[in-house]
Design an enzyme around this catalytic site. Structure first.
Site, PDB file in Angstrom:
ATOM      1  N   SER A 190     -16.618 -13.503 -36.297  1.00 51.04           N
ATOM      2  CA  SER A 190     -17.262 -12.536 -35.413  1.00 51.04           C
ATOM      3  C   SER A 190     -17.285 -11.110 -35.952  1.00 51.04           C
ATOM      4  CB  SER A 190     -16.600 -12.546 -34.033  1.00 51.04           C
ATOM      5  OG  SER A 190     -15.323 -11.966 -34.090  1.00 51.04           O
ATOM      6  N   LYS A 203     -12.415  -6.605 -32.295  1.00 55.10           N
ATOM      7  CA  LYS A 203     -13.804  -6.177 -32.103  1.00 55.10           C
ATOM      8  C   LYS A 203     -13.909  -4.680 -32.362  1.00 55.10           C
ATOM      9  CE  LYS A 203     -14.689 -10.292 -30.456  1.00 55.10           C
ATOM     10  NZ  LYS A 203     -15.117 -11.293 -31.371  1.00 55.10           N
TER      11      LYS A 203
END
Length: 181
Positions: A42, A85
Site C-alpha cells: 500500500s 500511511k
C-alpha cells in the site's frame, strides 16, 4: 566465607545491570522508538513489502503531525496489526476525492505520491470535515490501500498516531532516514 560474599556481590551487580538494561529498553520502546515491518504494497513506491523501519514515537509529544508525513497507527479491528500511511488531511480541513483527485477545502491537493489516479473514492466521495484532532490518511499505492477512504479505517484521531516512520533499517541498500515531503 569471603569468597561467598564476593560471588554474591558479583551476582548482585549483574542482576542490577540486567534490570537497568531491561528498564531502559522498556522506556525506549514505549516512549522513543520502535521497530516495525512493512507488510503489503500500500505504500509503494516509497516503502516496500518487507522494509524494516524505526518509528519515531517522541516527535508528536512536542509538535503536531504535518501533511505528507508517513505515520504508523493500530488497526482497530485486529490486535497487534499496525497500518502505515501518509497524512493527507489535517484537523479542521474538508477532504474529498473526486475523479481520482484529492481536494482539500475544495482545492486540488498539489501532491504526487499516488502511483496512479484513484479508482475508488470510498467514503471520501462525499466531503469529510475533520474534527480538531482528526487526520485523513492515504497509502501511496492508492488503488491497493486500505486507508481513510475505507470505513473500517476512517479518519484517525490524534491519539491513534503511534508515531512517524523515521529510519529504514532493512534492506541495507535502502538504509537511511525516510523523506516525508
Amino acid at each position: 566465607m569471603e569468597e561467598e560474599k564476593s560471588i554474591l556481590k558479583e551476582l548482585g551487580g549483574w542482576l542490577i545491570y540486567i534490570l537497568v538494561i531491561i528498564g531502559l529498553t522498556y522506556l525506549i520502546i514505549t516512549f522513543v522508538g520502535q521497530r516495525t515491518r512493512v507488510s503489503g504494497h500500500s505504500m509503494e513506491t516509497t516503502l516496500s513489502d518487507g522494509d524494516n523501519l524505526i518509528v519515531d514515537k517522541i516527535s508528536y509529544r512536542f509538535r503536531e503531525p504535518e501533511r505528507f508525513e508517513i505515520v504508523v497507527f493500530p488497526y482497530q479491528y485486529e490486535e497487534n496489526t499496525y497500518y502505515i500511511k501518509r497524512i493527507i488531511g489535517l484537523p479542521g480541513e474538508t477532504v474529498q476525492v473526486a475523479d481520482g483527485i484529492v481536494y482539500i477545502n475544495g482545492e486540488p491537493l498539489d501532491e504526487n505520491y499516488g502511483n496512479e489516479p484513484m479508482e475508488n473514492a470510498g467514503i471520501a466521495g462525499e466531503p469529510i470535515t475533520l474534527g480538531s484532532d482528526e487526520y485523513f490518511v492515504l497509502g501511496d499505492n492508492r488503488n491497493h490501500s486500505s486507508d481513510s477512504r475505507d470505513a473500517t479505517v476512517g479518519v484517525l484521531k490524534r491519539e491513534d498516531l503511534l508515531g512517524r516512520a523515521w529510519i529504514r533499517i532493512w534492506p541495507l541498500d535502502e538504509f537511511g532516514v525516510i523523506r516525508h515531503e
